[in-house]
Design an enzyme around this catalytic site. Structure first.
Site, PDB file in Angstrom:
ATOM      1  N   PHE A  35       0.803  -1.228   0.000  1.00 33.82           N
ATOM      2  CA  PHE A  35       0.000   0.000   0.000  1.00 33.82           C
ATOM      3  C   PHE A  35       0.833   1.273   0.000  1.00 33.82           C
ATOM      4  CE2 PHE A  35       0.952  -0.187   4.536  1.00 33.82           C
ATOM      5  CZ  PHE A  35       1.135   1.156   4.839  1.00 33.82           C
ATOM      6  N   GLU A  48      -4.928  -3.830  -2.052  1.00 36.25           N
ATOM      7  CA  GLU A  48      -6.374  -3.666  -1.878  1.00 36.25           C
ATOM      8  C   GLU A  48      -6.693  -2.393  -1.096  1.00 36.25           C
ATOM      9  OE1 GLU A  48      -4.461  -5.994  -0.666  1.00 36.25           O
ATOM     10  OE2 GLU A  48      -4.849  -6.339   1.476  1.00 36.25           O
ATOM     11  N   LYS A  49      -5.656  -1.774  -0.507  1.00 38.31           N
ATOM     12  CA  LYS A  49      -5.918  -0.574   0.302  1.00 38.31           C
ATOM     13  C   LYS A  49      -5.938   0.694  -0.541  1.00 38.31           C
ATOM     14  CE  LYS A  49      -4.292  -2.553   4.593  1.00 38.31           C
ATOM     15  NZ  LYS A  49      -3.395  -3.682   4.266  1.00 38.31           N
ATOM     16  N   SER A  51       5.184  -7.032   3.119  1.00 39.06           N
ATOM     17  CA  SER A  51       5.678  -7.488   4.424  1.00 39.06           C
ATOM     18  C   SER A  51       6.390  -8.837   4.302  1.00 39.06           C
ATOM     19  CB  SER A  51       4.501  -7.637   5.378  1.00 39.06           C
ATOM     20  OG  SER A  51       3.660  -8.670   4.905  1.00 39.06           O
ATOM     21  N   CYS A  98       9.586   1.874   3.197  1.00 40.36           N
ATOM     22  CA  CYS A  98      10.468   0.768   3.567  1.00 40.36           C
ATOM     23  C   CYS A  98      11.884   1.275   3.758  1.00 40.36           C
ATOM     24  CB  CYS A  98      10.442  -0.310   2.503  1.00 40.36           C
ATOM     25  SG  CYS A  98      11.077   0.287   0.956  1.00 40.36           S
ATOM     26  N   GLU A 139       9.311  -4.203  12.820  1.00 38.84           N
ATOM     27  CA  GLU A 139       9.190  -3.021  11.957  1.00 38.84           C
ATOM     28  C   GLU A 139       7.935  -2.275  12.403  1.00 38.84           C
ATOM     29  OE1 GLU A 139       7.965  -3.787   7.883  1.00 38.84           O
ATOM     30  OE2 GLU A 139       9.152  -2.097   7.165  1.00 38.84           O
TER      31      GLU A 139
END
Ligand code: NAD
Length: 519
Positions: free
Chosen positions: A172, A199-200, A249, A304, A404
């Site tokens: 996302f 999907e977000k 992730s 990230c 994280e």
């Protein structure tokens, strides 16, 4: 008005949008060049994280629709791979022009669905645009090798051929940049593609797909399927899909890596991170503090390559107070507001998770120097906001350090020497990025050589390489061996074929059953 704000045209959604939440547009899949209504009975709401408004509804693509997308990609492959590379490049030339034309629309969509500030959303698009620019030189990037006369009248050459149908699975946090790390490289190499957006925040992928079609990408070369775990598992299992690019992730990435590898696919999997900054006392204090604030809290820490841990070496620990002052002055609000520095985090669940990790830090002995958990943003009381948060005296055994966090939380640690600081970084399981701030070339060089992370900044807080290099996270931040974009990206999306040819009139030599050699 809502569709306009979304930047998505009537092609990629079905329901006519209204400005009320009661009738949000339903997203379509892109299959064989057509934006098609899904027959799925289940949808997921795409939610504006600053307001909780339902922006659109995303269908959970059915198995039949998924198969139709793969089959469209498979059908498009033979003629696309035979389309001259110059023609493929020209479509990318056009695509980069169209992305520039619609960059405001794309950025507005990203801010609406993802939450980051408009300025940051422009950066998200621009860093992806640079990949499109880069693949406009694909003829050179994809060049093979030739050795003349390896033996008597024999030449050997190798060519890089596309793989077939490839797929991309997106996170996302960069709704434009990451799809653009994937499909432009894949299709310009001659592959066809099935993209599964996050999907977000799927809107930017939809706009990009419309632009790719407008640029002249033939039907079936790029397909989009929406959904979550089921469609991802279908991608892993499908025999017609030859390679998967994943960003997200570790839980999802390692699952996909194992499941798809069992089917013999190529996978490049970019995953989570814990990026450290080492601050030496000889660094420029002002520039370093600005860099830490920008890289720790930019995009609400949801990058990230965010610098989420700062290790202050020796006397530089006294700078922490000033760091807190700078972080306090940041403006938190909806990304569309003028002058805003950071927007909301992606979801209520993400906010809860971040707050829990902050609390666990406090309970295990860290000192909370700045607490953003209870922030209230006027006009956006329902938004998923977390203000800049700073924890100091953090140790490597704490949960908040091991996990994280992916939120606007900066952890501060201390070390007595550069060696000790390097050792902390190297003991962390992740290896995405890291930076050192110093005015000593000797320290910087030692750091560069000894640090175990794939992307190293020297007085640069977010060292994400431009597309003529590759994105080279390592350790638990990456699985696979060919990285995203750059030369490695072209290698990932192509396989070698090596041809040995003989064109020479040779006198008859009789039959020899010995292994041919060049002696
Ligand atoms: P995520 O793993 O939750 O989702 C990524 C994709 O995987 C989505 O498309 C999702 O639908 C799918 N997915 C999620 N769980 C799945 C499961 N159990 N089975 C099958 N598919 C599944 O990641 P996210 O929250 O969207 O993104 C944030 C993460 O991405 C962070 O960890 C961040 O560090 C990482 N990230 C890494 C890079 C990099 O280049 N290393 C870049 C951006 C983001």
């Amino acid at each position: 008005p809502q569709l306009y704000a979304l930047g998505i045209s009537r092609f990629s959604t079905s329901t006519q949008a209204s400005s009320s939440q009661r009738n949000p547009p339903r997203l379509r899949n892109l299959i064989g060049g057509e934006f098609m209504e899904s027959q799925a009975s289940t949808t997921i709401d795409v939610i504006n994280p600053a307001t909780q408004e339902v922006v659109s509804q995303l269908p959970l693509t059915t198995n039949e629709e998924f198969k139709a997308a793969v089959s469209a990609a498979k059908q498009a492959f033979p003629s696309w791979r035979n389309t001259p590379v110059t023609t493929r490049q020209r479509i990318m030339f056009k695509l980069q022009e169209l992305i520039r034309r619609d960059i405001d629309k794309l950025a507005m969509n990203i801010t609406t669905e993802q939450g980051k500030t408009l300025k940051d959303a422009h950066g998200d698009v621009f860093r992806g645009l640079e990949v499109v620019e880069h693949v406009c030189g694909m003829a050179t990037l994809q060049m093979g090798e030739f050795v003349s006369n390896v033996s008597n009248g024999i030449d050997t050459y190798s060519i890089r051929e596309p793989l077939g149908v490839c797929a991309g699975i997106c996170p996302f946090n960069f709704p434009a940049m990451i799809p653009l790390w994937m499909f432009p490289v894949a299709v310009t190499c001659g592959n066809t593609f099935v993209l599964k957006p996050s999907e977000k925040d799927p809107g930017a992928s939809m706009i990009l797909a419309e632009l790719a079609m407008e640029a002249g990408l033939p039907n079936g070369v790029l397909n989009i399927v929406h959904g979550t775990n089921d469609v991802v598992n279908n991608i892993c299992d499908d025999d017609d899909i030859k390679a998967i690019s994943f960003v997200g992730s570790n839980t999802a990435g390692m699952h996909i890596y194992a499941r798809a590898a069992a089917k013999g696919k190529r996978i490049q999997s970019n995953m989570g991170a814990k990026n450290h900054a080492i601050v030496l006392p000889d660094a420029s204090m002002d520039a370093t503090l600005n860099a830490l604030v920008a890289a720790g809290f930019g995009a609400a820490g949801q990058r990230c390559m965010a610098l989420s841990t700062a290790i202050f070496v020796g006397d530089s620990k006294s700078w922490v107070e000033r760091l807190v002052e700078r972080a306090k002055s940041l403006k938190v609000s909806a990304g569309i507001e003028p002058g805003v520095d950071l927007g909301p985090v992606i979801s209520k669940q993400a906010k809860n998770r971040i707050c829990k990790l902050i609390q666990s830090g406090v309970e295990s002995g860290a000192e909370l120097l700045l607490d953003g958990r209870d922030i209230v943003v006027p006009g956006y009381e329902d938004g998923n906001f977390v203000g800049p948060t700073i924890l100091s005296n953090v140790t490597s055994s704490m949960e908040c350090y091991k996990e994280e966090i992916f939120g606007p939380v900066l952890l501060c640690m201390q070390a007595d020497s550069l060696e000790e600081a390097i050792d902390i970084v190297n003991r962390n399981k992740y290896g995405n990025g890291t930076s050192i701030f110093t005015s000593s070339g000797i320290a910087a060089r030692k750091f560069q050589n000894e640090i175990e992370a794939g992307q190293v900044g020297i007085n640069v807080p977010i060292p994400v390489p431009l597309p003529f290099f590759s994105f080279t996270g390592n350790k638990a931040s990456f699985a696979g061996d060919l990285n995203f974009y750059g030369k490695a990206g072209v290698h990932f999306y192509t396989q070698m074929k090596t041809i040995t040819q003989q064109w020479k009139d040779l006198p008859g030599q009789g039959v020899s059953l010995a292994m041919p050699t060049s002696q």
